[in-house]
Enzyme design. Structure first.
Site, PDB file in Angstrom:
ATOM      1  N   GLY A 305       0.819  -1.214   0.000  1.00  0.00           N
ATOM      2  CA  GLY A 305       0.000   0.000   0.000  1.00  0.00           C
ATOM      3  C   GLY A 305       0.851   1.261   0.000  1.00  0.00           C
ATOM      4  O   GLY A 305       1.977   1.281  -0.506  1.00  0.00           O
ATOM      5  N   SER A 306       0.328   2.311   0.620  1.00  0.00           N
ATOM      6  CA  SER A 306       0.945   3.637   0.519  1.00  0.00           C
ATOM      7  C   SER A 306       2.331   3.745   1.140  1.00  0.00           C
ATOM      8  O   SER A 306       3.054   4.699   0.878  1.00  0.00           O
ATOM      9  CB  SER A 306       0.029   4.691   1.142  1.00  0.00           C
ATOM     10  OG  SER A 306      -1.126   4.869   0.353  1.00  0.00           O
ATOM     11  N   ALA A 307       2.711   2.787   1.990  1.00  0.00           N
ATOM     12  CA  ALA A 307       4.083   2.813   2.518  1.00  0.00           C
ATOM     13  C   ALA A 307       5.090   2.700   1.377  1.00  0.00           C
ATOM     14  O   ALA A 307       6.227   3.185   1.481  1.00  0.00           O
ATOM     15  CB  ALA A 307       4.292   1.682   3.521  1.00  0.00           C
ATOM     16  N   PHE A 308       4.673   2.101   0.268  1.00  0.00           N
ATOM     17  CA  PHE A 308       5.582   1.964  -0.869  1.00  0.00           C
ATOM     18  C   PHE A 308       5.830   3.298  -1.567  1.00  0.00           C
ATOM     19  O   PHE A 308       6.765   3.421  -2.357  1.00  0.00           O
ATOM     20  CB  PHE A 308       5.037   0.943  -1.869  1.00  0.00           C
ATOM     21  CG  PHE A 308       6.042   0.546  -2.906  1.00  0.00           C
ATOM     22  CD1 PHE A 308       7.017  -0.383  -2.621  1.00  0.00           C
ATOM     23  CD2 PHE A 308       6.023   1.132  -4.172  1.00  0.00           C
ATOM     24  CE1 PHE A 308       7.964  -0.726  -3.576  1.00  0.00           C
ATOM     25  CE2 PHE A 308       6.959   0.788  -5.131  1.00  0.00           C
ATOM     26  CZ  PHE A 308       7.940  -0.152  -4.833  1.00  0.00           C
ATOM     27  N   LYS A 309       5.037   4.296  -1.267  1.00  0.00           N
ATOM     28  CA  LYS A 309       5.266   5.616  -1.848  1.00  0.00           C
ATOM     29  C   LYS A 309       6.640   6.158  -1.467  1.00  0.00           C
ATOM     30  O   LYS A 309       7.183   7.034  -2.147  1.00  0.00           O
ATOM     31  CB  LYS A 309       4.164   6.588  -1.414  1.00  0.00           C
ATOM     32  CG  LYS A 309       2.808   6.266  -2.037  1.00  0.00           C
ATOM     33  CD  LYS A 309       1.680   7.100  -1.451  1.00  0.00           C
ATOM     34  CE  LYS A 309       0.336   6.734  -2.081  1.00  0.00           C
ATOM     35  NZ  LYS A 309      -0.807   7.421  -1.445  1.00  0.00           N
TER      36      LYS A 309
END
Length: 574
Positions: A305-309
Site C-alpha cells: 500500500g501507501s508505505a511503498f510511496k
C-alpha cells in the site's frame, strides 16, 4: 591272514582320514585366528559390550544483554535390558505407573529379547530419580537434556523449537543447528555371556561436548513490550494477526520481531487457535500446525500500500523527474486508460506541491510522477532497491517478491504500483528497503544472530553480514528523511507524533485478495530520530474489524512503542 590285513588297512584309512580332518581343523583354526581374528573379536565385543548414548547439552540462545531465551532442562531416558531383568512383573508395574503408560505396552518391551529397549524419553528428572530409587535390575535411567524456553511464547517464530531428538525444527534453532547441537557422548559397559553387566569392570565413557551459545540482537525487554502492544491491538481490533518489527536501520540488527498470536514454545504441538486436535484429521492438524509456525514477517507477502510511496518518491527524486516544488492537481481520481483510479480523499486534495502530495498520501500525485519515470525505469529502481532479491535474513523460509514481468506492465499496472498495489513483498523486505533509503543509501542485511560464544561466555565468532552501497544518493536520502518527518509532524502520520522526538514515517492501508472479501491490512512504518535514524519500526494489522486505516490504528501502536523504546535505548528528546 586276509582278515588281519584288511583290519590294518581299515585302521590306516581311519587314521589318515582323522589326520586329514584334524589338519583341516587346525588349518581352519589357524585361518580364523590369523586372518579372521579382527572380525570375531569385533563380534565378541558386540556380544559383551553395550553402548548407551549421552545427549549433549544444546547451546543456549541469549539476547543482546545476556538474558537466556532458550536453555535446557535435565530429563531422563528410561530403558530396559531384557537379559538383566530378574523380576519382570515388578518392572512392568513400576514403569507403567510412574510413566503413566499402558501396562501392556510396557510388558511388550520388557519381554522383547533385545540388547536394550527404550520405554520413554524426555521424562522429568523427578520421575527418573524415583524410578532409579526402586533399584530394579535391568532398568536403566540415563540423564540427558530437553530444550526449555523460559518465556514460553516470547519470539516463538523467531527462536523456533526442537523435536524429540533435540534437533532444531524452525527459526534460529534450525538455522544455527550446527553451532547449537553439540556432540553426543557414549557410555560403554561390559557384560557376561548372560548379558549381565560385570562389576569391577570400568565403564568406557566418552563425554558429550555441549553446544555453543548463540548471541542474538533481540532485546528481551523490547520484544516483550512489542509483543504486548501487538496483543492489545489484536484483541481491541479483533484482528486476524498483528506483526511488529523493530530494527536498527544502520546495521540491520533486529531488536524485536512479533507475530501475534504467538504460540507456546514449550508446547509447540498445541494449537493456539483453541481448536480441538481430535476434531481434525492428521492432514488438517499438520496444516494447522504449519500455519501456526509461520513467521508472517518473512514467510508471507502482502501488498504494502501507501508505505511503498517512499520507494516511488525516492526513485523519482533520484531520477530527477520531480522536485519538491512541482505542483499537481488532485480532483480525487485519475483516469488511466479505461480505469478511474481514486484517491483516498474522495473530494480530492486540489492543488498541491510534491511535498504536499507525500504529506497527504495523494495517489494521483504518485501516479503522475510514476508516469514521468516510466515502467522500464520503475522496474530498474525496483531492482536497484533490492526488491527483486531476498534480504537473506538469517531465518529459514524467506519468501520472495511477487511482481509483474516488465513486458506485462502497462499504464494501469504502473499507476497502481506507484502507490503499492498489484504486487507483493514481505514485511522484512519493506523494512530493509526503507532502511536503505533513510540511512544514506546502504542496503543492510536484516539479521538476528550476532555471534557465537563458548560455555564461559567468551565470544569465539562474530557474524558479519553483507552491505551494499549506492542504493540512493546521500542527497536523496536526506530529502526523504525530511519529507517523511513532515508526514508525521503535519501529515497523514500525525498519530505517530511524540513531543520532543523527530519521527519520520508513512501510513498505509491495502486490501487483500480477493477484493470482494473486503479485508484490509493497516500498517505504518516509522523511524527515529528523523535526522539520524537509529530505530525503524513496522506495525502491520491483518483484517482489523471496524476502522481499518493505517494512520488511525497502526500509527498509534508504533507511537506507544517508540515512547517506551526510544528512552530505553538512550535516545533522548530534543
Amino acid at each position: 591272514m586276509k582278515s588281519r590285513t584288511y583290519n590294518r588297512k581299515k585302521i590306516l584309512i581311519v587314521f589318515l582320514a582323522s589326520a586329514l580332518i584334524l589338519l583341516g581343523l587346525i588349518g581352519r583354526l589357524a585361518y580364523l585366528m590369523i586372518f579372521e581374528a579382527e572380525y570375531y573379536q569385533e563380534l565378541a565385543r558386540d556380544l559383551h559390550e553395550r553402548e548407551r548414548p549421552v545427549k549433549a547439552a544444546r547451546g543456549e540462545i541469549v539476547d543482546r544483554n545476556g538474558t537466556v531465551l532458550a536453555a535446557n532442562r535435565t530429563v531422563c531416558t528410561i530403558s530396559v535390558i531384557h537379559s538383566q531383568i530378574t523380576d519382570p512383573e515388578s518392572v512392568v508395574e513400576v514403569l507403567s505407573r510412574e510413566l503413566e503408560l499402558d501396562p501392556g505396552e510396557v510388558r511388550e518391551k520388557v519381554e522383547k529379547v533385545s540388547s536394550m529397549e527404550r520405554i520413554r524419553s524426555n521424562v522429568d528428572k523427578e520421575t527418573g530419580d524415583r524410578i532409579r530409587e526402586y533399584g530394579l535390575e535391568g532398568v536403566k535411567v540415563d540423564e540427558d537434556y530437553k530444550r526449555y524456553y523460559p518465556y514460553n511464547e516470547l519470539a516463538s517464530r523467531v527462536l523456533g523449537f526442537t523435536g524429540g531428538d533435540n534437533q532444531g525444527i524452525i527459526g534460529l534453532e534450525v538455522k544455527y543447528e550446527d553451532y547449537l547441537k553439540g556432540t553426543d557422548g557414549t557410555i560403554l559397559t561390559v557384560t557376561d555371556a548372560r548379558g549381565v553387566e560385570l562389576e569391577g569392570v570400568a565403564e568406557d565413557r566418552i563425554e558429550p561436548v555441549p553446544g555453543q551459545t548463540l548471541q542474538v540482537s533481540l532485546d528481551y525487554n523490547i520484544q516483550s513490550y512489542c509483543q504486548q502492544a501487538a496483543v492489545n491491538v489484536l484483541q481491541e481490533k479483533q484482528a486476524e494477526a498483528v506483526s511488529v518489527l523493530l530494527m536498527n536501520p544502520q546495521n540491520g540488527e533486529i531488536y524485536a520481531m512479533v507475530n501475534a498470536p504467538e504460540f507456546n514454545l514449550n508446547e509447540p504441538f498445541e494449537l493456539n487457535t483453541g481448536q480441538d486436535p481430535d476434531s481434525l484429521s492428521d492432514e488438517e492438524l499438520q496444516d494447522a500446525l504449519n500455519q501456526m509456525w509461520r513467521n508472517r514477517c518473512i514467510n508471507d507477502t502482502y501488498e504494502p500500500g501507501s508505505a511503498f510511496k517512499i520507494m516511488t518518491a525516492a526513485a523519482c527524486l533520484e531520477e530527477g523527474v520531480v522536485s519538491l516544488d512541482d505542483t499537481f492537481v488532485c480532483p480525487g481520481y485519475r483516469i488511466v486508460e479505461d480505469r478511474k483510479i481514486r484517491c483516498h480523499k474522495t473530494g480530492g486534495h486540489g492543488q498541491e506541491t510534491f511535498a504536499d502530495g507525500i504529506r497527504n498520501s495523494c495517489n494521483p500525485v504518485f501516479m503522475d510522477i510514476g508516469m514521468r519515470l516510466g515502467a522500464d525505469r520503475f522496474c530498474d529502481y525496483f531492482e536497484q532497491f533490492g526488491l527483486m532479491s531476498l534480504t537473506n535474513i538469517d531465518l529459514p523460509g524467506e519468501a520472495g517478491t511477487i511482481m509483474h514481468s516488465r513486458d506485462a506492465i502497462g499504464s494501469v499496472e504502473l499507476a497502481t504500483m506507484t502507490f503499492g498495489q498489484s504486487f507483493q513483498v514481505t514485511p522484512v523486505q519493506m523494512a530493509a528497503t526503507v532502511s536503505s533509503i533513510i540511512n544514506g543509501g546502504r542496503r543492510v542485511t536484516p539479521h538476528i544472530a550476532t555471534g557465537i560464544a563458548d560455555k564461559s561466555g567468551e565470544l569465539v565468532k562474530k557474524f558479519e553480514f553483507p552491505e551494499k552501497k549506492g542504493i540512493v544518493s546521500e542527497e536523496t536520502s536526506e530529502t526523504m528523511r525530511k519529507l517523511l518527518e513532515s508526514v508525521v509532524a503535519e501529515g497523514s502520520g500525525n498519530n505517530a507524533f511524540i513531543e520532543g522526538y523527530s519521527i519520520g514515517g508513512k501510513t498505509a492501508t491495502s486490501q487483500t485478495l480477493p477484493r470482494s472479501a473486503n479485508k484490509y491490512i493497516a500498517s505504518f512504518v516509522g523511524f527515529a530520530p528523523a535526522e539520524d535514524p537509529q530505530v525503524l519500526g513496522m506495525v502491520i494489522i491483518h483484517d482489523p474489524q471496524g476502522v481499518y486505516y493505517g494512520g488511525t490504528i497502526a500509527a498509534p501502536v508504533l507511537r506507544d512503542i517508540f515512547d517506551n523504546v526510544l528512552p530505553y535505548l538512550g535516545i533522548e528528546k530534543m
